[in-house]
Design a protein around this motif. Sequence first.
Motif, PDB file in Angstrom:
ATOM      1  N   LYS A 394       0.860  -1.175   0.000  1.00 11.40           N
ATOM      2  CA  LYS A 394       0.000   0.000   0.000  1.00 11.40           C
ATOM      3  C   LYS A 394       0.897   1.226   0.000  1.00 11.40           C
ATOM      4  CE  LYS A 394      -4.301  -1.663   2.089  1.00 11.40           C
ATOM      5  NZ  LYS A 394      -5.125  -1.281   0.922  1.00 11.40           N
ATOM      6  N   LYS A 395       0.323   2.357  -0.388  1.00 11.14           N
ATOM      7  CA  LYS A 395       1.105   3.587  -0.427  1.00 11.14           C
ATOM      8  C   LYS A 395       0.250   4.757   0.027  1.00 11.14           C
ATOM      9  CE  LYS A 395       0.048   4.531  -5.317  1.00 11.14           C
ATOM     10  NZ  LYS A 395       0.599   4.870  -6.650  1.00 11.14           N
ATOM     11  N   VAL A 396       0.926   5.745   0.597  1.00 16.52           N
ATOM     12  CA  VAL A 396       0.267   7.001   0.957  1.00 16.52           C
ATOM     13  C   VAL A 396       1.192   8.152   0.571  1.00 16.52           C
ATOM     14  CG1 VAL A 396      -1.091   6.032   2.838  1.00 16.52           C
ATOM     15  CG2 VAL A 396       1.184   6.953   3.315  1.00 16.52           C
ATOM     16  N   TYR A 397       0.580   9.286   0.293  1.00 14.50           N
ATOM     17  CA  TYR A 397       1.315  10.510  -0.026  1.00 14.50           C
ATOM     18  C   TYR A 397       1.026  11.566   1.039  1.00 14.50           C
ATOM     19  CZ  TYR A 397       1.866   8.468  -4.696  1.00 14.50           C
ATOM     20  OH  TYR A 397       2.170   7.637  -5.744  1.00 14.50           O
ATOM     21  N   ASP A 414       7.254  16.834  -0.054  1.00 11.18           N
ATOM     22  CA  ASP A 414       6.382  15.840  -0.669  1.00 11.18           C
ATOM     23  C   ASP A 414       6.928  14.465  -0.300  1.00 11.18           C
ATOM     24  OD1 ASP A 414       4.994  17.920  -2.016  1.00 11.18           O
ATOM     25  OD2 ASP A 414       6.479  17.882  -3.625  1.00 11.18           O
ATOM     26  N   MET A 415       6.106  13.647   0.354  1.00  9.53           N
ATOM     27  CA  MET A 415       6.559  12.341   0.826  1.00  9.53           C
ATOM     28  C   MET A 415       5.678  11.218   0.266  1.00  9.53           C
ATOM     29  SD  MET A 415       7.434  13.072   4.853  1.00  9.53           S
ATOM     30  CE  MET A 415       8.303  11.507   5.053  1.00  9.53           C
ATOM     31  N   LYS A 416       6.301  10.085   0.046  1.00 13.31           N
ATOM     32  CA  LYS A 416       5.593   8.868  -0.366  1.00 13.31           C
ATOM     33  C   LYS A 416       6.100   7.727   0.495  1.00 13.31           C
ATOM     34  CE  LYS A 416       4.821   5.845  -4.377  1.00 13.31           C
ATOM     35  NZ  LYS A 416       5.061   5.680  -5.839  1.00 13.31           N
ATOM     36  N   LEU A 417       5.176   6.985   1.101  1.00  8.92           N
ATOM     37  CA  LEU A 417       5.535   5.861   1.962  1.00  8.92           C
ATOM     38  C   LEU A 417       4.896   4.597   1.410  1.00  8.92           C
ATOM     39  CD1 LEU A 417       6.965   5.100   4.687  1.00  8.92           C
ATOM     40  CD2 LEU A 417       4.696   5.266   5.733  1.00  8.92           C
ATOM     41  N   LEU A 418       5.693   3.538   1.302  1.00 10.30           N
ATOM     42  CA  LEU A 418       5.223   2.235   0.843  1.00 10.30           C
ATOM     43  C   LEU A 418       5.310   1.261   2.007  1.00 10.30           C
ATOM     44  CD1 LEU A 418       7.341   2.577  -2.340  1.00 10.30           C
ATOM     45  CD2 LEU A 418       4.885   2.222  -2.464  1.00 10.30           C
ATOM     46  N   PHE A 419       4.273   0.442   2.198  1.00 11.82           N
ATOM     47  CA  PHE A 419       4.264  -0.449   3.353  1.00 11.82           C
ATOM     48  C   PHE A 419       3.471  -1.710   3.038  1.00 11.82           C
ATOM     49  CE2 PHE A 419       0.933   2.692   3.625  1.00 11.82           C
ATOM     50  CZ  PHE A 419      -0.205   2.005   4.040  1.00 11.82           C
ATOM     51  N   LEU A 427       8.304  -0.559   3.657  1.00 17.35           N
ATOM     52  CA  LEU A 427       8.982  -1.111   2.487  1.00 17.35           C
ATOM     53  C   LEU A 427       9.834  -0.073   1.771  1.00 17.35           C
ATOM     54  CD1 LEU A 427       6.052  -3.236   0.999  1.00 17.35           C
ATOM     55  CD2 LEU A 427       7.911  -4.002   2.489  1.00 17.35           C
ATOM     56  N   GLY A 428       9.455   1.183   1.849  1.00 18.28           N
ATOM     57  CA  GLY A 428      10.229   2.213   1.163  1.00 18.28           C
ATOM     58  C   GLY A 428       9.660   3.591   1.409  1.00 18.28           C
ATOM     59  N   ASN A 476       5.963  11.453  11.770  1.00 13.91           N
ATOM     60  CA  ASN A 476       4.782  11.024  12.522  1.00 13.91           C
ATOM     61  C   ASN A 476       3.531  11.075  11.655  1.00 13.91           C
ATOM     62  OD1 ASN A 476       6.159  12.947  15.169  1.00 13.91           O
ATOM     63  ND2 ASN A 476       6.128  10.712  15.127  1.00 13.91           N
ATOM     64  N   MET A 477       3.401  12.160  10.913  1.00 14.45           N
ATOM     65  CA  MET A 477       2.169  12.375  10.150  1.00 14.45           C
ATOM     66  C   MET A 477       1.983  11.329   9.067  1.00 14.45           C
ATOM     67  SD  MET A 477       0.314  14.796  11.336  1.00 14.45           S
ATOM     68  CE  MET A 477      -0.759  15.152   9.957  1.00 14.45           C
ATOM     69  N   ILE A 478       3.059  11.016   8.340  1.00 13.60           N
ATOM     70  CA  ILE A 478       2.878  10.010   7.289  1.00 13.60           C
ATOM     71  C   ILE A 478       2.659   8.633   7.915  1.00 13.60           C
ATOM     72  CG2 ILE A 478       5.301   9.300   6.866  1.00 13.60           C
ATOM     73  CD1 ILE A 478       4.517   9.681   3.799  1.00 13.60           C
ATOM     74  N   GLY A 479       3.244   8.423   9.103  1.00 12.67           N
ATOM     75  CA  GLY A 479       2.964   7.194   9.840  1.00 12.67           C
ATOM     76  C   GLY A 479       1.514   7.136  10.283  1.00 12.67           C
TER      77      GLY A 479
END
Length: 595
Positions: A394-397, A414-419, A427-428, A476-479
Motif C-alpha cells: 500500500k502507499k500514501v502521499y 512531498d513524501m511517499k511511503l510504501l508499506f 517497504l520504502g 509522525n504524520m505520514i505514519g
Amino acid sequence: MLLSKSAALAKTTTVQRACRTLPKVSASMASNAAPRKVLVVGGVAGGASCAARLRRLDEQAEITIFERGPYVSFANCGLPYYVGEVIKEQSSLLVANAAKFNKWFNIAVKESTEVVSIDRAAKTVVARDVTTGATSTHPYDYLVLSPGGNAVRPPLPGVDLPGIFSVKTIPDANAIKAWIAEKNVKKCVVIGGGFIGLEMIENLVHRGIKCSLVEMLPQVMPPFDKEMVEPVHERLRAQGVELNFNDGVSGFAPGPGGQGLVVKTLGGKEHQADMVLLVIGVKPEVSLAKSAGLELGARGGIKVDAAMRTSDPAVFAVGDAVEVKDFVTGEHTLIPLAGPANRQGRIVADVITGGEPSRFRGSQGTGVVGLFGLTLASTGASEKTLKRLGRAYKKVYLHINQHAGYYPGARTIDMKLLFDPKDGKILGCQAVGEEGVEKRVDVVAMALQLGGTVFDLEEAELCYAPQFGSAKDPVNMIGMVAANVMRGTHPLTNWDEVDLEKIRADPNALLVDVREPAELDKVGRVEGAVNMPLSSLRQQLDKLAEADKGKKMYVYCQVGLRGYVATRQFVNRGLDATNISGGYRSFQQFGQPRL
C-alpha cells in the motif's frame, strides 16, 4: 498482531547489536604466530576502510593496498562540485594519501599499481607498475578485492571523439575543467539523469554553461517513482535545462566545420554541444575476479556471502563490484554507494581478525541528491520495484511543511511511503522538497532497517522546536496516515488507481472537491469534480446523506488533510467515501489533465 510495539523493536535491536560485537583478540597478537599478510586491491571507500580498521584491530598484520590510479582514497562524490568550483582545491578531495596510511597505520600503499592476476592455489598476486610496466609477485593469507566499477561507455560511433567525458576519477574531473577553460564551453549535453548527471548539470549551469539532458527513460533519477521527480523536472526546466526523455543516444559526430560535437539520438534528433558528459551508470569491475575463477552473480557482480567472502574462503570482495542482498526485497543486486562499501570493508576486517563476528545485513539503497535548492531522497524499495516483483503493498502521499507553519520559512516536503498491507511493515520511502527532506528519510531508513512498521513512525519521538519541526513531525504524520489506513479508519485510494473517465460517466459515482472556491480558481480543478467546501460541509450533511446515498464518493482537497476530514464526515453519516491520497498536489505530480 499488527502493532510493532517498542518491546518488540527493542528486542530486535538487542539481537542485532549482539551480532556486531567486537572481534576476538587477533590470533597474531595473542600468539607467536607469523603476522597475517593481507593484500587489498583498490582503495577509495571499501578497500581503504577495510585496511584502516584491520590495522586498528591487528597491529601485527602486514597490510598492503594496491591502487591502479594515482589516488588511494578520494571523495569521488565530490567530483561534480570540484568541476563546478564549489570545491576549489583538488587536495580537498583527498581523504587520505599514501603517506598518511603509512604514518598513521603502517600500511604500505602502492599507487599507480594494478593487480593483473591472482594465483589462488599459490595465494599470490602479480602487480604491474602502470608507469614503468614492471611486475612483481606478492603472497597473501587474505586477499580483499575492492576494484570498484567502471563508467559505462557503450561502443557507439564517435564515442572516443575529443570532448566526450566520463565522470569517475579526479583525472576525469581535471580533464573536464581543462576542456571548459580551453574551449570556452557554452553548451554541454549530459547523457544520463542519475545522481552524477544531475549534480554535473547543476554545477555546469552555475558556471554559466547551458545544459541539455538526454535520458532514455521518461524521468530523471530512475530509482524513484516518476510522480516523485516531477518537482525536479520543473526545477530543471526553470533553470533553462532542456529535457529530452524517452530517447537514447545512437552516436556522436564532429560539429559543423569540425567545431564542437553533435549528439545523435535514436529518435532522429541532433543536439549541438561544445562538450558531452557520458554518465549513464557504472558496471562492476570483475575482470580480475573472473580471470581468477571466482564466482559471479546473476547481475554480473562478484558473488559474496554475508561475511563478504567470495567463492574462495581466502578472498573477500567489497564495494561497487559485489552483488549484495536488497534489504527489502531479498534480491541480489548492485548498489554502488559509498556508505555500504565502507560498512562492507569494516566487516571484512572484523571477519579476518575475529572469525565470524560481523555480517552485512544487506543494503536498502538509501540515497540523496541536491539540485538547484531541491533535495530528493529515498530509502528501500520503489513502487516500480514492488510491482515488478509482484509484491503486495500500500502507499500514501503526504505534502507537509518541514517545520511549524507559523514560524517563518516553512517549506513543503512531498513524501511517499510504501508499506506491507498485512502488518504495516515499512517497504520504502521517497521525499522531495527544499528543506528537511534527508532528515525525514534518514529516520524512516533507520526504522526500516530495524524492521519497523508504520505504527512505529506514528509513535516515533523526534526533536521539536518550531524552527526545526512540528509537534507532529512529517515522519509522525505520514505514519499516522498509513496507520489509519491499516486500521481501516481512513478509506484511501490514489490518483493512479481511479478511472476518472469512468467516475464521470457513472451516475453512482461522485468526484468531490472539498477546497474553497477561491482555491479552485487560483490553483486549478479536476474536470467533473463537484465542489463541496469543507468549511460548510457539516451543515449540508443531512441533505447529502439523503441525496447521495448509495453513491461512491471520491474525495480530495489540496494536499489530503481536508479530504480525510471530509471523508470521515461522509463515512460517519453512512456514505461510501474514500479519500484520494495527496489531494490536488499529487494529482498535479501524476501529470493528470486538469482545468
